[in-house]
Design a protein around this motif. Structure first.
Motif, PDB file in Angstrom:
ATOM      1  N   ALA A 104      37.374 -26.156 -17.358  1.00 38.02           N
ATOM      2  CA  ALA A 104      38.178 -25.057 -16.807  1.00 38.02           C
ATOM      3  C   ALA A 104      38.609 -24.092 -17.905  1.00 38.02           C
ATOM      4  O   ALA A 104      38.531 -22.863 -17.747  1.00 38.02           O
ATOM      5  N   LEU A 105      39.055 -24.612 -19.032  1.00 38.21           N
ATOM      6  CA  LEU A 105      39.487 -23.757 -20.135  1.00 38.21           C
ATOM      7  C   LEU A 105      38.333 -22.923 -20.680  1.00 38.21           C
ATOM      8  O   LEU A 105      38.507 -21.742 -21.009  1.00 38.21           O
ATOM      9  N   HIS A 106      37.156 -23.515 -20.763  1.00 39.85           N
ATOM     10  CA  HIS A 106      36.008 -22.788 -21.307  1.00 39.85           C
ATOM     11  C   HIS A 106      35.449 -21.788 -20.309  1.00 39.85           C
ATOM     12  O   HIS A 106      34.894 -20.762 -20.713  1.00 39.85           O
ATOM     13  N   GLU A 107      35.575 -22.083 -19.023  1.00 36.49           N
ATOM     14  CA  GLU A 107      35.083 -21.134 -18.026  1.00 36.49           C
ATOM     15  C   GLU A 107      35.902 -19.851 -18.019  1.00 36.49           C
ATOM     16  O   GLU A 107      35.379 -18.770 -17.759  1.00 36.49           O
ATOM     17  N   ASP A 108      37.190 -19.950 -18.338  1.00 36.02           N
ATOM     18  CA  ASP A 108      38.045 -18.754 -18.307  1.00 36.02           C
ATOM     19  C   ASP A 108      39.128 -18.859 -19.371  1.00 36.02           C
ATOM     20  O   ASP A 108      40.301 -19.089 -19.076  1.00 36.02           O
ATOM     21  N   PRO A 109      38.752 -18.711 -20.659  1.00 38.78           N
ATOM     22  CA  PRO A 109      39.753 -18.870 -21.724  1.00 38.78           C
ATOM     23  C   PRO A 109      40.822 -17.786 -21.709  1.00 38.78           C
ATOM     24  O   PRO A 109      41.901 -17.988 -22.277  1.00 38.78           O
ATOM     25  N   ALA A 110      40.570 -16.647 -21.067  1.00 35.56           N
ATOM     26  CA  ALA A 110      41.567 -15.577 -21.027  1.00 35.56           C
ATOM     27  C   ALA A 110      42.622 -15.792 -19.949  1.00 35.56           C
ATOM     28  O   ALA A 110      43.636 -15.087 -19.926  1.00 35.56           O
ATOM     29  N   MET A 150      30.481 -21.744 -17.708  1.00 39.20           N
ATOM     30  CA  MET A 150      30.197 -22.298 -19.036  1.00 39.20           C
ATOM     31  C   MET A 150      30.772 -23.719 -19.144  1.00 39.20           C
ATOM     32  O   MET A 150      31.717 -24.071 -18.467  1.00 39.20           O
ATOM     33  N   ASP A 151      30.199 -24.509 -20.037  1.00 39.67           N
ATOM     34  CA  ASP A 151      30.767 -25.817 -20.329  1.00 39.67           C
ATOM     35  C   ASP A 151      30.986 -25.916 -21.836  1.00 39.67           C
ATOM     36  O   ASP A 151      30.392 -25.162 -22.615  1.00 39.67           O
ATOM     37  N   PRO A 152      31.840 -26.837 -22.282  1.00 38.12           N
ATOM     38  CA  PRO A 152      32.200 -26.877 -23.704  1.00 38.12           C
ATOM     39  C   PRO A 152      31.018 -27.074 -24.646  1.00 38.12           C
ATOM     40  O   PRO A 152      30.956 -26.431 -25.704  1.00 38.12           O
ATOM     41  N   LEU A 153      30.081 -27.957 -24.308  1.00 39.82           N
ATOM     42  CA  LEU A 153      28.956 -28.182 -25.206  1.00 39.82           C
ATOM     43  C   LEU A 153      28.121 -26.913 -25.350  1.00 39.82           C
ATOM     44  O   LEU A 153      27.748 -26.513 -26.467  1.00 39.82           O
ATOM     45  N   HIS A 154      27.824 -26.248 -24.243  1.00 41.18           N
ATOM     46  CA  HIS A 154      27.088 -24.984 -24.308  1.00 41.18           C
ATOM     47  C   HIS A 154      27.847 -23.971 -25.146  1.00 41.18           C
ATOM     48  O   HIS A 154      27.271 -23.280 -26.004  1.00 41.18           O
ATOM     49  N   ASP A 155      29.161 -23.850 -24.900  1.00 45.49           N
ATOM     50  CA  ASP A 155      29.948 -22.831 -25.589  1.00 45.49           C
ATOM     51  C   ASP A 155      29.953 -23.037 -27.093  1.00 45.49           C
ATOM     52  O   ASP A 155      29.817 -22.089 -27.871  1.00 45.49           O
ATOM     53  N   VAL A 156      30.112 -24.295 -27.524  1.00 45.09           N
ATOM     54  CA  VAL A 156      30.170 -24.559 -28.959  1.00 45.09           C
ATOM     55  C   VAL A 156      28.808 -24.307 -29.598  1.00 45.09           C
ATOM     56  O   VAL A 156      28.712 -23.676 -30.656  1.00 45.09           O
ATOM     57  N   LEU A 157      27.728 -24.774 -28.970  1.00 45.24           N
ATOM     58  CA  LEU A 157      26.401 -24.542 -29.533  1.00 45.24           C
ATOM     59  C   LEU A 157      26.072 -23.052 -29.570  1.00 45.24           C
ATOM     60  O   LEU A 157      25.448 -22.566 -30.523  1.00 45.24           O
ATOM     61  N   ALA A 158      26.492 -22.319 -28.536  1.00 40.38           N
ATOM     62  CA  ALA A 158      26.256 -20.877 -28.534  1.00 40.38           C
ATOM     63  C   ALA A 158      27.082 -20.187 -29.612  1.00 40.38           C
ATOM     64  O   ALA A 158      26.591 -19.288 -30.319  1.00 40.38           O
TER      65      ALA A 158
END
Length: 324
Positions: free
Chosen positions: A207-213, A1-9
Motif C-alpha cells: 500500500a505504501l509503495h503503490e501511493d507514497p504521496a 507497484m510492489d516493493p521488490l519492483h520499486d527497489v530494483l527499479a
C-alpha cells in the motif's frame, strides 16, 4: 507497484553476462569481489564454491545456481586444494564466448554479474545473505532453471540481439531467485525484504509503495491490512525494524534523492510528488534522514556505484538490461 519492483527499479539493476566457463580435471578459478552481485549456474557437471568470509565451501551439482551479494572474493573449482587462476584474464581470452579451465569439459557454467545504482548495498544487498544457493531440486526452482536454459540457448545459438535478450532474461532470473529465497529462507533477510515474508507487513508495504504521496496514518494502513493498529505497528516494526510511517518517510526520501540526482525538477515539484505539503517540509525531512539539505545533496559529486563497465572478472557484453 510492489516493493521488490520499486527497489530494483530505483536501483536500475542491469545484467552483464560473462563468457561461459567449461572445465575439467583439476581446476580452480578465483573471482574478485563483486561490486554489485554475481551469479553462476552449473549447466553440466559439478564443482565447489568457496567464498571468503561466508562460511563453509558449497558443493554445487548440475542445475544448481547461486547469487553472491557480499563484497567477498570467491573461487570455483573441482576441489579445495588446487591453486586457482584469476578469472579476469581467463574470461577475457575466451574464444567463441567460452573460457576454459583445467583439462576436459566435464563442467559447464553460465554466469555474470548485476550492477546497480549507488544505494544498492544499503537498500538491497546488505538485506541479503552473502551467498544465496538455489539447488536444482528446491521447490519451484524449475522456474529459475527454465530461465537459465533460455539464457544458455541464446548464448549458444547467437540469434539476432541474443546478448540483449540473454541479459533481460538474467534480470528475470534475479527476480525469481529473490522470490524463491524469500519463500525458502525468510529468516535470512532483513529490513523491508523481511517484511515481504509477513503477510500483514507485506500488505502494508505494498500500500505504501503503490501511493507514497498519500497522507497515510497507521489507522488507515491497519484498515487496508484488516488488523488493529497495535497489531500492524508491532508486526511491521518487528519485521522491518522501524514503524510504518518512519519507513514511509525513508522511502519518500529515497524517491526524492533519486529525483535530485537524475532530474532538474524543482524541490517544490518533488515535494508534491512524494507527499510533502511544502518545499520546506521536505527539506526538513530530507536533512533529518540524510544529514544534508536537498540543495547540497544535488550539488555534491555523484556517489560511486556498481555500474562501472569493468565488472569483476567478466567484461560485459555490449548491451545491458535495466528494470523499468
Amino acid at each position: 507497484m510492489d516493493p521488490l519492483h520499486d527497489v530494483l527499479a530505483l536501483l536500475e539493476v542491469r545484467a552483464h553476462l560473462s563468457a561461459s566457463l567449461t572445465a575439467g580435471g583439476d581446476w580452480a578459478v578465483r573471482f574478485d569481489a563483486p561490486s554489485g552481485a554475481e551469479f553462476n549456474a552449473v549447466r553440466r557437471g559439478s564443482c565447489r564454491l568457496e567464498v571468503e568470509g561466508a562460511g563453509q565451501p558449497l558443493d554445487l551439482a548440475e542445475g544448481d545456481c547461486y547469487l553472491l551479494t557480499g563484497p567477498y572474493p570467491s573461487t570455483l573449482g573441482s576441489g579445495s586444494d588446487i591453486a586457482p587462476v584469476p578469472a579476469a584474464p581467463l574470461l577475457a581470452a575466451a574464444g567463441n564466448g567460452t573460457a576454459r579451465a583445467g583439462r576436459g569439459e566435464e563442467t559447464l557454467l553460465v554466469g555474470g554479474r548485476f550492477s546497480f545504482g549507488p544505494r544498492a548495498r544499503e537498500l538491497l544487498l546488505d538485506r541479503l545473505p552473502p551467498v544465496i544457493h538455489i539447488p536444482a531440486g528446491a521447490p519451484h526452482a524449475r522456474t529459475v532453471g527454465r530461465v537459465l536454459a533460455a539464457i544458455e540457448q541464446e548464448l549458444a545459438e547467437r540469434p539476432m540481439a541474443s546478448a540483449l535478450v540473454a541479459e533481460h532474461l538474467a534480470v528475470v532470473m534475479l527476480v525469481h531467485a529473490l522470490r524463491l529465497h524469500l519463500a525458502r529462507a525468510p529468516h535470512t533477510v532483513s529490513g523491508w525484504m523481511a517484511g515481504l515474508a509477513d503477510p500483514v507487513t507485506a500488505a502494508a508495504l505494498t500500500a505504501l509503495h503503490e501511493d507514497p504521496a498519500h497522507p497515510w496514518t497507521v489507522a488507515e494502513l491497519a484498515g487496508v491490512c484488516a488488523v488493529s493498529r497495535s497489531t500492524l505497528a508491532a508486526r511491521f516494526k518487528n519485521a522491518v525494524g522501524r514503524g510504518p510511517l518512519e519507513y514511509l518517510t525513508h522511502w519518500r526520501i529515497e524517491l526524492t534523492a533519486r529525483r535530485l540526482r537524475d532530474t532538474d525538477a524543482t524541490l517544490a515539484a518533488i515535494a508534491r510528488d512524494v507527499g510533502y505539503g511544502s518545499e520546506s517540509a521536505l527539506s526538513v525531512a530530507f536533512k533529518r534522514v540524510t544529514g544534508l539539505p536537498p540543495g547540497d545533496y544535488r550539488r555534491r559529486p555523484a556517489a560511486p556505484d556498481s555500474r562501472r563497465p569493468d565488472g569483476p572478472g567478466s567484461p560485459p557484453r555490449p548491451h545491458t538490461s535495466p528494470v523499468r
